[in-house]
Design a protein around this motif. Structure first.
Motif, PDB file in Angstrom:
ATOM      1  N   LEU A  11     -15.763  58.627 -35.649  1.00  0.00           N
ATOM      2  CA  LEU A  11     -15.912  59.797 -36.506  1.00  0.00           C
ATOM      3  C   LEU A  11     -15.369  61.010 -35.767  1.00  0.00           C
ATOM      4  N   VAL A  12     -14.397  61.667 -36.363  1.00  0.00           N
ATOM      5  CA  VAL A  12     -13.787  62.846 -35.760  1.00  0.00           C
ATOM      6  C   VAL A  12     -13.650  63.941 -36.808  1.00  0.00           C
ATOM      7  N   GLN A  13     -13.296  65.129 -36.345  1.00  0.00           N
ATOM      8  CA  GLN A  13     -13.062  66.243 -37.259  1.00  0.00           C
ATOM      9  C   GLN A  13     -11.568  66.376 -37.554  1.00  0.00           C
ATOM     10  N   ALA A  14     -11.266  67.011 -38.656  1.00  0.00           N
ATOM     11  CA  ALA A  14      -9.863  67.245 -39.013  1.00  0.00           C
ATOM     12  C   ALA A  14      -9.162  67.977 -37.868  1.00  0.00           C
ATOM     13  N   GLY A  15      -7.950  67.511 -37.566  1.00  0.00           N
ATOM     14  CA  GLY A  15      -7.177  68.083 -36.471  1.00  0.00           C
ATOM     15  C   GLY A  15      -7.333  67.352 -35.150  1.00  0.00           C
ATOM     16  N   ASP A  16      -8.345  66.508 -35.046  1.00  0.00           N
ATOM     17  CA  ASP A  16      -8.577  65.748 -33.820  1.00  0.00           C
ATOM     18  C   ASP A  16      -7.614  64.578 -33.703  1.00  0.00           C
ATOM     19  N   SER A  17      -7.710  63.899 -32.579  1.00  0.00           N
ATOM     20  CA  SER A  17      -6.869  62.728 -32.311  1.00  0.00           C
ATOM     21  C   SER A  17      -7.726  61.509 -32.010  1.00  0.00           C
ATOM     22  N   LEU A  18      -7.168  60.345 -32.264  1.00  0.00           N
ATOM     23  CA  LEU A  18      -7.770  59.074 -31.898  1.00  0.00           C
ATOM     24  C   LEU A  18      -6.651  58.117 -31.510  1.00  0.00           C
ATOM     25  N   ARG A  19      -6.967  57.183 -30.627  1.00  0.00           N
ATOM     26  CA  ARG A  19      -6.019  56.121 -30.321  1.00  0.00           C
ATOM     27  C   ARG A  19      -6.681  54.786 -30.604  1.00  0.00           C
ATOM     28  N   LEU A  20      -6.086  54.059 -31.523  1.00  0.00           N
ATOM     29  CA  LEU A  20      -6.562  52.714 -31.831  1.00  0.00           C
ATOM     30  C   LEU A  20      -5.827  51.703 -30.955  1.00  0.00           C
ATOM     31  N   SER A  21      -6.536  50.664 -30.582  1.00  0.00           N
ATOM     32  CA  SER A  21      -5.944  49.568 -29.816  1.00  0.00           C
ATOM     33  C   SER A  21      -6.180  48.264 -30.550  1.00  0.00           C
ATOM     34  N   SER A 109       1.742  41.042 -47.219  1.00  0.00           N
ATOM     35  CA  SER A 109       1.972  39.617 -47.446  1.00  0.00           C
ATOM     36  C   SER A 109       2.930  38.999 -46.423  1.00  0.00           C
ATOM     37  N   GLU A 110       3.623  39.832 -45.680  1.00  0.00           N
ATOM     38  CA  GLU A 110       4.581  39.339 -44.688  1.00  0.00           C
ATOM     39  C   GLU A 110       3.953  39.141 -43.307  1.00  0.00           C
ATOM     40  N   TYR A 111       2.689  39.420 -43.180  1.00  0.00           N
ATOM     41  CA  TYR A 111       1.992  39.262 -41.903  1.00  0.00           C
ATOM     42  C   TYR A 111       1.116  38.017 -41.927  1.00  0.00           C
ATOM     43  N   HIS A 112       1.049  37.367 -40.762  1.00  0.00           N
ATOM     44  CA  HIS A 112       0.369  36.077 -40.687  1.00  0.00           C
ATOM     45  C   HIS A 112      -1.066  36.173 -40.183  1.00  0.00           C
ATOM     46  N   TYR A 113      -1.351  37.137 -39.339  1.00  0.00           N
ATOM     47  CA  TYR A 113      -2.678  37.224 -38.738  1.00  0.00           C
ATOM     48  C   TYR A 113      -3.187  38.658 -38.840  1.00  0.00           C
ATOM     49  N   TRP A 114      -4.509  38.772 -38.980  1.00  0.00           N
ATOM     50  CA  TRP A 114      -5.145  40.071 -39.180  1.00  0.00           C
ATOM     51  C   TRP A 114      -6.372  40.210 -38.286  1.00  0.00           C
ATOM     52  N   GLY A 115      -6.613  41.447 -37.874  1.00  0.00           N
ATOM     53  CA  GLY A 115      -7.847  41.754 -37.179  1.00  0.00           C
ATOM     54  C   GLY A 115      -8.956  42.054 -38.176  1.00  0.00           C
ATOM     55  N   GLN A 116     -10.119  42.348 -37.650  1.00  0.00           N
ATOM     56  CA  GLN A 116     -11.292  42.561 -38.498  1.00  0.00           C
ATOM     57  C   GLN A 116     -11.395  44.011 -38.986  1.00  0.00           C
ATOM     58  N   GLY A 117     -10.634  44.898 -38.388  1.00  0.00           N
ATOM     59  CA  GLY A 117     -10.627  46.292 -38.814  1.00  0.00           C
ATOM     60  C   GLY A 117     -11.525  47.182 -37.980  1.00  0.00           C
ATOM     61  N   THR A 118     -11.174  48.457 -37.914  1.00  0.00           N
ATOM     62  CA  THR A 118     -11.992  49.454 -37.236  1.00  0.00           C
ATOM     63  C   THR A 118     -12.031  50.698 -38.116  1.00  0.00           C
ATOM     64  N   GLN A 119     -13.218  51.285 -38.245  1.00  0.00           N
ATOM     65  CA  GLN A 119     -13.419  52.408 -39.167  1.00  0.00           C
ATOM     66  C   GLN A 119     -12.987  53.716 -38.512  1.00  0.00           C
ATOM     67  N   VAL A 120     -12.197  54.482 -39.246  1.00  0.00           N
ATOM     68  CA  VAL A 120     -11.837  55.842 -38.838  1.00  0.00           C
ATOM     69  C   VAL A 120     -12.322  56.783 -39.936  1.00  0.00           C
ATOM     70  N   THR A 121     -13.141  57.733 -39.553  1.00  0.00           N
ATOM     71  CA  THR A 121     -13.660  58.709 -40.508  1.00  0.00           C
ATOM     72  C   THR A 121     -13.306  60.105 -40.007  1.00  0.00           C
ATOM     73  N   VAL A 122     -12.641  60.871 -40.864  1.00  0.00           N
ATOM     74  CA  VAL A 122     -12.223  62.221 -40.502  1.00  0.00           C
ATOM     75  C   VAL A 122     -12.962  63.198 -41.406  1.00  0.00           C
ATOM     76  N   SER A 123     -13.768  64.044 -40.817  1.00  0.00           N
ATOM     77  CA  SER A 123     -14.522  65.020 -41.586  1.00  0.00           C
ATOM     78  C   SER A 123     -13.753  66.333 -41.668  1.00  0.00           C
ATOM     79  N   SER A 124     -13.970  67.046 -42.751  1.00  0.00           N
ATOM     80  CA  SER A 124     -13.244  68.320 -42.953  1.00  0.00           C
ATOM     81  C   SER A 124     -13.985  69.479 -42.342  1.00  0.00           C
TER      82      SER A 124
END
Length: 124
Positions: A11-21, A109-124
């Motif tokens: 959870l971050v505020q608008a204008g912030d940064s995040l790095r997903l891996s 549809s062109e991708y073979h494998y998927w991760g489970q996902g990670t939530q990104v929430t940006v508050s205003s």
């Protein structure tokens, strides 16, 4: 079988940064095109970014160009999504995906494998 595990959301505020891996379990990562997709509340999953097996080519969703950067470290079998200047409309579950022996692709549809996902929430 390639297993993908995303991390780095939050959870971050608008204008912030995040790095997903996204860490991959198999050596085939090195020959895989990788992609990031996202699914916002009440929306369909959409393409965000993709990178070729050697990192030499990338492509992005128009609305994230100039703000997001996809990169990869094949020695660590990891792909990253650096997200700057985040906006509330970037709020979504972010998924990484692997496409074996393929070129850049923006269709899920062109991708073979998927991760489970990670939530990104940006508050205003």
């Amino acid at each position: 079988q390639v297993q993908l595990v995303e991390s780095g959301g939050g959870l971050v505020q608008a204008g912030d940064s995040l790095r997903l891996s996204c860490a991959a379990s198999e050596r085939t990562f090195r020959i895989s095109t990788m992609g990031w997709f996202r699914q916002g509340p009440g929306k369909e999953r959409e393409f965000v970014a993709t990178i070729s097996w050697n990192g030499g080519s990338t492509d992005y969703l128009d609305s994230v160009k100039g703000r997001f950067t996809i990169s990869r470290d094949n020695a660590k079998s990891t792909v990253y999504l650096q997200m700057n200047s985040l906006k509330p409309e970037d709020t979504a579950v972010y998924y990484c995906a692997a496409r074996l022996l393929g070129t850049l692709a923006a269709k899920d549809s062109e991708y073979h494998y998927w991760g489970q996902g990670t939530q990104v929430t940006v508050s205003s």
